[in-house]
Scaffold this active site. Sequence first.
Site, PDB file in Angstrom:
ATOM      1  CG  ASN A  24      -0.215  -0.026   2.513  1.00 24.11           C
ATOM      2  OD1 ASN A  24       0.588   0.864   2.804  1.00 24.11           O
ATOM      3  ND2 ASN A  24      -0.435  -1.056   3.294  1.00 24.11           N
ATOM      4  N   GLY A  32      -2.181  -9.793   3.656  1.00 17.51           N
ATOM      5  CA  GLY A  32      -1.945 -10.485   2.373  1.00 17.51           C
ATOM      6  C   GLY A  32      -0.479 -10.705   2.030  1.00 17.51           C
ATOM      7  CB  VAL A  33       1.300 -10.193  -1.210  1.00 21.69           C
ATOM      8  CG1 VAL A  33       2.730 -10.212  -1.705  1.00 21.69           C
ATOM      9  CG2 VAL A  33       0.457 -11.110  -2.066  1.00 21.69           C
ATOM     10  CG  ASP A  34       2.471  -4.947   2.426  1.00 18.50           C
ATOM     11  OD1 ASP A  34       1.867  -3.881   2.598  1.00 18.50           O
ATOM     12  OD2 ASP A  34       3.699  -5.027   2.419  1.00 18.50           O
ATOM     13  CB  THR A 123      -6.771 -10.319  -7.265  1.00 17.95           C
ATOM     14  OG1 THR A 123      -5.644 -10.990  -6.685  1.00 17.95           O
ATOM     15  CG2 THR A 123      -6.461  -9.900  -8.684  1.00 17.95           C
TER      16      THR A 123
END
Length: 169
Positions: A24, A32-34, A123
């Site tokens: 972000n 999530g991925v972060d 997504t």
Amino acid sequence: MTTLTLVQGDITRQHADAIVNAANSSLLGGGGVDGAIHRRGGPAVLAECRALRASRYGKGLPTGRAVATTAGELDARWVIHTVGPVYSPTEDRSDLLASCYRESLRVADELGARTVAFPAISTGVYRWPVEDAARIAVEAVRSTPTAVEEVRFVLFDERAYEAFARQTG
Ligand code: APR
């Protein structure tokens, strides 16, 4: 000639020159991925993100842009952080999503990265329908001149994998 490959799995377990983070604009982590990348990459990644916030990106990384840091403990040399657009049913933000892939490849070229692993940007929390996101991702990569030899889409679940497989078939 860039080869596109698909893998179903956890991007933080991939070996690649660069692993792309669905960040972000704060660059200070998230879910999530972060979250996974910061968890497995360790404090060195966040330390460099903080340094970027204290210098070039005082107001945060704008949507569609990309910036590299160390990959810390990940099996990669760099993490390329990019900020996807939040999906909007009324405003077409496709070009911002495409920009995440184009800009990440531009940064990869600056670094000399030859293999780049991408998640399905926007997504998850940002709610972009995965079929459309896959179309935009594959189109953007295929239309971007780059020295990157392998672009690997690392999809976390079957649905995303199938969506990307339909676009690269
Ligand atoms: N490996 C690969 N893919 C993953 C992983 C993982 N470890 N974890 C999640 N994903 C997938 C999700 O299933 C989704 O398909 O990555 C895709 C992107 O989802 P998000 O990580 O939620 O990213 P995004 O939708 O771009 O939203 C970004 O979420 O985590 C916060 O800080 C982040 O605010 C930012 C926002």
